[in-house]
Design a protein around this motif. Structure first.
Motif, short mmCIF file in Angstrom:
data_model
loop_
_atom_site.label_atom_id
_atom_site.label_comp_id
_atom_site.label_asym_id
_atom_site.label_seq_id
_atom_site.Cartn_x
_atom_site.Cartn_y
_atom_site.Cartn_z
N LYS A 234 0.83 -1.21 0.00
CA LYS A 234 0.00 0.00 0.00
C LYS A 234 0.86 1.25 0.00
O LYS A 234 0.60 2.21 -0.74
CB LYS A 234 -0.92 -0.01 1.21
CG LYS A 234 -1.88 1.17 1.25
CD LYS A 234 -2.83 1.08 2.42
CE LYS A 234 -3.80 2.26 2.44
NZ LYS A 234 -4.73 2.18 3.60
N ASN A 238 1.08 4.09 -3.01
CA ASN A 238 0.82 5.51 -2.73
C ASN A 238 1.97 6.40 -3.19
O ASN A 238 1.75 7.53 -3.63
CB ASN A 238 0.54 5.71 -1.24
CG ASN A 238 -0.87 5.31 -0.86
OD1 ASN A 238 -1.80 5.48 -1.64
ND2 ASN A 238 -1.03 4.77 0.33
N ARG A 241 1.46 6.67 -6.94
CA ARG A 241 0.31 7.51 -7.24
C ARG A 241 0.61 8.98 -6.98
O ARG A 241 0.19 9.86 -7.75
CB ARG A 241 -0.89 7.07 -6.40
CG ARG A 241 -1.55 5.80 -6.92
CD ARG A 241 -2.64 5.33 -6.00
NE ARG A 241 -3.48 4.32 -6.66
CZ ARG A 241 -4.41 3.60 -6.04
NH1 ARG A 241 -4.60 3.76 -4.73
NH2 ARG A 241 -5.13 2.73 -6.70
N SER A 242 1.33 9.27 -5.93
CA SER A 242 1.67 10.65 -5.62
C SER A 242 2.53 11.26 -6.72
O SER A 242 2.31 12.40 -7.15
CB SER A 242 2.39 10.71 -4.27
OG SER A 242 2.70 12.04 -3.92
N PHE A 263 -8.39 4.75 -9.36
CA PHE A 263 -9.50 5.01 -8.45
C PHE A 263 -10.82 4.82 -9.18
O PHE A 263 -10.91 5.04 -10.39
CB PHE A 263 -9.40 6.44 -7.88
CG PHE A 263 -8.24 6.65 -6.95
CD1 PHE A 263 -8.28 6.15 -5.66
CD2 PHE A 263 -7.11 7.33 -7.36
CE1 PHE A 263 -7.21 6.32 -4.79
CE2 PHE A 263 -6.03 7.51 -6.51
CZ PHE A 263 -6.08 7.01 -5.22
N LEU A 269 -10.62 9.70 -5.60
CA LEU A 269 -9.33 10.39 -5.68
C LEU A 269 -9.27 11.54 -4.67
O LEU A 269 -8.26 11.70 -3.97
CB LEU A 269 -9.12 10.93 -7.10
CG LEU A 269 -7.92 11.87 -7.29
CD1 LEU A 269 -6.61 11.16 -6.99
CD2 LEU A 269 -7.91 12.42 -8.72
N ASN A 271 -10.90 11.84 -1.93
CA ASN A 271 -10.82 11.27 -0.59
C ASN A 271 -9.39 10.85 -0.28
O ASN A 271 -8.89 11.05 0.85
CB ASN A 271 -11.77 10.07 -0.49
CG ASN A 271 -11.82 9.49 0.91
OD1 ASN A 271 -12.03 10.21 1.89
ND2 ASN A 271 -11.63 8.18 1.02
N TRP A 272 -8.69 10.28 -1.26
CA TRP A 272 -7.28 9.89 -1.09
C TRP A 272 -6.42 11.12 -0.82
O TRP A 272 -5.54 11.10 0.04
CB TRP A 272 -6.83 9.17 -2.36
CG TRP A 272 -5.39 8.76 -2.40
CD1 TRP A 272 -4.81 7.69 -1.78
CD2 TRP A 272 -4.33 9.40 -3.13
NE1 TRP A 272 -3.47 7.62 -2.08
CE2 TRP A 272 -3.15 8.66 -2.90
CE3 TRP A 272 -4.28 10.52 -3.96
CZ2 TRP A 272 -1.92 9.01 -3.46
CZ3 TRP A 272 -3.06 10.87 -4.53
CH2 TRP A 272 -1.90 10.12 -4.27
N LYS A 275 -6.70 12.52 2.67
CA LYS A 275 -5.98 11.74 3.69
C LYS A 275 -4.50 12.09 3.75
O LYS A 275 -3.77 11.54 4.57
CB LYS A 275 -6.16 10.24 3.41
CG LYS A 275 -7.57 9.74 3.66
CD LYS A 275 -7.68 8.25 3.37
CE LYS A 275 -9.09 7.73 3.65
NZ LYS A 275 -9.21 6.28 3.34
N TYR A 277 -2.09 11.96 1.13
CA TYR A 277 -1.13 11.16 0.40
C TYR A 277 -0.33 11.97 -0.62
O TYR A 277 0.70 11.52 -1.09
CB TYR A 277 -1.82 9.99 -0.30
CG TYR A 277 -2.30 8.94 0.66
CD1 TYR A 277 -1.39 8.25 1.45
CD2 TYR A 277 -3.65 8.64 0.79
CE1 TYR A 277 -1.81 7.28 2.35
CE2 TYR A 277 -4.08 7.68 1.69
CZ TYR A 277 -3.15 7.00 2.46
OH TYR A 277 -3.58 6.05 3.35
#
Length: 282
Positions: A234, A238, A241-242, A263, A269, A271-272, A275, A277
């Protein structure tokens, strides 16, 4: 496998035939049986990324914007942003081997694939990260599409610079083979999973699938991944993705970015991002 015959095709860029929407394709359009045409209609997609396919052996058929063209060894198919094209091959297509590439601003995800009775068998995956070389390819492609460069000249330049990428990949694969020759089967399996994650940027990368690909149980796969990569699956996804979000956020709508990063929606997206990220790669 990339044997000497396939490598000679890779090197022979001056005799390469090109299929693209930039100029009339250099390979003939073909008519397919009804069942195969239906299969291609069902398996056609559009992507934000540019894609390239070079056939190294055998015979295949590739669709581009609703038309199907024959692909023989040393035929290069260029797919621009948003162009409709098929993914995979039906069982009726002859066995063949192709090198396929997905071109992003900061990387090119490249793979060697053997197709046997429609089944796609991965020979290798590789990430090319020379940003200057990638920029040259995209700049020539952009200038050709916009009409700033004559189509024939533009295609020659794109083909020439892609060949430099092919040569670099071949060189690096030799180095990787030497470096990984002493790796245990476990480490090889984890590296294969990591390369798959890199190429797909988190899409279709659930633990169960990755574990099955590697030949381990889900729990054992996660332990090995964390031990070898020094982070969880995970966390690793991340980070990817970042980085990809940073590349796309100024030029693409949230919906396109969400699809690229795997996503289910733009809301997922957001929501991610809430958080925290974004900036995970720092």
């Amino acid at each position: 496998m990339l044997d000497d015959v396939k490598k000679s095709v890779l090197a022979d860029f001056r005799n390469r035939k090109i299929v693209s929407s930039i100029m009339p394709p250099e390979m003939p359009e073909v008519s397919l049986p009804e069942n195969e045409r239906i299969w291609r209609d069902e398996h056609s997609q559009r992507f934000y990324c540019r894609k390239v396919s070079l056939l190294l052996s055998g015979k295949a058929f590739r669709s581009l914007n609703g038309k199907v063209y024959i692909q023989l060894p040393n035929t290069l198919v260029l797919i621009n942003y948003g162009e409709l094209h098929d993914c995979g091959a039906p069982e009726s297509v002859p066995d063949h081997y192709s090198m396929d590439m997905v071109i992003r601003p900061s990387s090119i995800c490249c793979g060697g694939y053997e197709y046997v009775k429609g089944e796609k068998i991965t020979d290798f995956n590789y990430i090319f990260k020379d940003i200057a070389a990638i920029k040259q390819i995209n700049d020539y492609w952009d200038s050709t599409v916009s009409g700033d460069i004559e189509p024939a000249i533009g295609l020659f330049c794109i083909n020439n610079h892609l060949n430099l990428v092919f040569e670099s990949i071949l060189h690096d694969l030799k180095q990787i083979f030497r470096r990984t020759h002493g790796w245990t089967p476990q480490i090889q399996a984890i590296e294969k999973a990591r390369t798959y994650i890199d190429a797909n940027c988190g899409r279709h990368c659930d633990i169960g699938f990755l574990a099955q690909m590697s030949g381990f149980s889900s729990m054992h796969f996660q332990r090995l991944f964390r031990k070898h990569i020094k982070m969880t699956v995970k966390q690793y996804i991340n980070v990817l993705r970042s980085r990809r979000y940073d590349e796309m956020r100024l030029d693409c709508p949230q919906k396109v970015i969400a699809e690229e990063l795997g996503f289910s929606s733009a809301a997922a997206l957001c929501n991610w991002l809430r958080k925290g990220y974004l900036g995970f790669n720092n």
